[in-house]
Motif scaffolding. Structure first.
Motif, short mmCIF file in Angstrom:
data_model
loop_
_atom_site.label_atom_id
_atom_site.label_comp_id
_atom_site.label_asym_id
_atom_site.label_seq_id
_atom_site.Cartn_x
_atom_site.Cartn_y
_atom_site.Cartn_z
N HIS A 47 0.84 -1.21 0.00
CA HIS A 47 0.00 0.00 0.00
C HIS A 47 0.87 1.25 0.00
O HIS A 47 0.61 2.21 -0.74
CB HIS A 47 -0.91 -0.01 1.23
N ASP A 48 1.93 1.26 0.81
CA ASP A 48 2.80 2.43 0.91
C ASP A 48 3.53 2.70 -0.41
O ASP A 48 3.65 3.86 -0.85
CB ASP A 48 3.81 2.24 2.04
N VAL A 49 4.04 1.63 -1.05
CA VAL A 49 4.76 1.80 -2.31
C VAL A 49 3.82 2.30 -3.40
O VAL A 49 4.16 3.20 -4.18
CB VAL A 49 5.43 0.48 -2.74
N MET A 50 2.62 1.74 -3.45
CA MET A 50 1.65 2.18 -4.46
C MET A 50 1.26 3.63 -4.24
O MET A 50 1.09 4.40 -5.20
CB MET A 50 0.42 1.28 -4.40
N ALA A 51 1.13 4.05 -2.99
CA ALA A 51 0.76 5.44 -2.70
C ALA A 51 1.83 6.40 -3.21
O ALA A 51 1.51 7.48 -3.73
CB ALA A 51 0.55 5.61 -1.20
N LYS A 52 3.10 6.01 -3.08
CA LYS A 52 4.19 6.86 -3.58
C LYS A 52 4.15 7.00 -5.09
O LYS A 52 4.67 7.97 -5.65
CB LYS A 52 5.53 6.28 -3.14
N LYS A 53 3.56 6.02 -5.76
CA LYS A 53 3.44 6.05 -7.21
C LYS A 53 2.10 6.64 -7.65
O LYS A 53 1.72 6.53 -8.82
CB LYS A 53 3.61 4.65 -7.78
N SER A 54 1.38 7.23 -6.71
CA SER A 54 0.06 7.82 -6.97
C SER A 54 -0.93 6.79 -7.51
O SER A 54 -1.75 7.07 -8.38
CB SER A 54 0.19 8.99 -7.96
N LYS A 55 -0.82 5.58 -7.00
CA LYS A 55 -1.74 4.51 -7.36
C LYS A 55 -2.38 3.96 -6.09
O LYS A 55 -1.76 3.96 -5.03
CB LYS A 55 -1.02 3.37 -8.09
N GLU A 56 -3.59 3.50 -6.22
CA GLU A 56 -4.28 2.91 -5.08
C GLU A 56 -4.89 1.58 -5.50
O GLU A 56 -5.58 1.50 -6.51
CB GLU A 56 -5.37 3.83 -4.55
N ILE A 57 -4.60 0.53 -4.74
CA ILE A 57 -5.15 -0.79 -5.05
C ILE A 57 -6.62 -0.81 -4.64
O ILE A 57 -6.96 -0.55 -3.48
CB ILE A 57 -4.37 -1.89 -4.32
N SER A 58 -7.47 -1.13 -5.59
CA SER A 58 -8.90 -1.18 -5.30
C SER A 58 -9.28 -2.48 -4.60
O SER A 58 -10.21 -2.50 -3.79
CB SER A 58 -9.70 -1.06 -6.61
N GLN A 59 -8.58 -3.54 -4.93
CA GLN A 59 -8.86 -4.84 -4.31
C GLN A 59 -7.56 -5.62 -4.15
O GLN A 59 -6.85 -5.85 -5.11
CB GLN A 59 -9.83 -5.65 -5.17
N LEU A 60 -7.26 -6.01 -2.91
CA LEU A 60 -6.08 -6.82 -2.62
C LEU A 60 -6.53 -8.10 -1.94
O LEU A 60 -7.21 -8.06 -0.91
CB LEU A 60 -5.11 -6.06 -1.71
N ARG A 61 -6.16 -9.23 -2.54
CA ARG A 61 -6.49 -10.53 -1.96
C ARG A 61 -5.21 -11.36 -1.81
O ARG A 61 -4.38 -11.40 -2.72
CB ARG A 61 -7.48 -11.30 -2.84
N LEU A 62 -5.08 -12.00 -0.66
CA LEU A 62 -3.93 -12.87 -0.41
C LEU A 62 -4.42 -14.27 -0.06
O LEU A 62 -5.43 -14.44 0.62
CB LEU A 62 -3.07 -12.34 0.74
N LYS A 63 -3.69 -15.24 -0.55
CA LYS A 63 -3.95 -16.64 -0.26
C LYS A 63 -2.63 -17.27 0.15
O LYS A 63 -1.58 -16.95 -0.41
CB LYS A 63 -4.51 -17.34 -1.52
#
Length: 236
Positions: A47-63
């Motif tokens: 989330h932090d890295v994406m924020a620095k790139k002015s991007k926001e993950i709409s959906q994050l799923r982990l398995k």
């Protein structure tokens, strides 16, 4: 002031699915806690890295798929979660990861290919504007050939390939007609030894794959989760 590029990024819907395959055999005992801690921090760091790139993950799923050895004890050779939505299901994710113990496995090889096959056949997200489907393999051991050791056990996965050739067909390649993963979305990151099948059969022959060599009991201490995070963030 928000740039036009940032506005453009902000209008896109990003979906990220990650499957972590974790070797939970006894030889991983010195480093399993490191792998677990990095896994638990993963979603916030991404989330932090994406924020620095002015991007926001709409959906994050982990398995998570933890594996040991069907040849040693089929009853606990595979432990896995469903895809968990983060941060909404972070408690379930953390509970499962923290419960993992480095036990069993007997002698090498282990059942890493069964875990990889299960990961490839996961129910990946197919919607939203941009997708990234990432499999991360953490192991310090080579793997049994598919469909051999423990394949007659009741707990052995029924619907996975029984050969490396068939597994490769499911992973796919450009213009593949048999792939079960989306070619433009998939990535495979291996923290695995320079043994087969990881080094050549997969690490060198499969596309969209990164291989970081590990050694039993020590190699995984050097891995950087940043490599995975940058792979995801830079490709969205």
């Amino acid at each position: 002031m928000t740039s036009e590029l940032e506005k453009y990024h902000g209008n896109l819907q990003y979906a990220v699915d990650i499957v972590m395959c974790i070797d939970a055999t006894g030889s991983m005992n010195p480093v399993l806690d490191i792998v677990k801690n990095s896994s638990l921090q993963f979603h916030q760091r991404l989330h932090d890295v994406m924020a620095k790139k002015s991007k926001e993950i709409s959906q994050l799923r982990l398995k998570v798929i933890a594996f040991r050895d069907f040849g040693d004890d089929p009853s606990d050779a595979i432990e896995q979660t469903d895809f968990l939505h983060l941060p909404r299901q972070v408690t379930e994710f953390e509970t499962f990861v923290r419960s993992l113990r480095a036990i069993g496995g007997g002698d090498i090889p282990e059942s890493g290919l069964e875990a990889l096959a299960l990961a490839i056949n996961s129910p990946w997200e197919t919607g939203l504007d941009r997708r990234r489907h990432v499999i991360v393999m953490f192991t310090d051991a080579p793997a049994h050939p598919l469909g051999t050791v423990g394949a007659s056990a009741q707990t052995y996965p029924k619907d996975i390939p029984r050969s490396m050739e068939d597994l490769f067909e499911q992973w796919g390649y450009a213009r593949s007609q048999t792939a079960v993963m989306e070619q433009s979305a998939k990535r495979l990151v291996l923290f695995a030894p320079e043994d087969e099948p990881w080094k050549e059969a997969i690490g060198e022959d499969w596309d969209l794959t990164l291989h970081f060599p590990s050694r039993a009991g020590e190699g995984l201490e050097e891995f950087e989760m940043d490599e995975i995070i940058e792979t995801i963030a830079n490709s969205l």
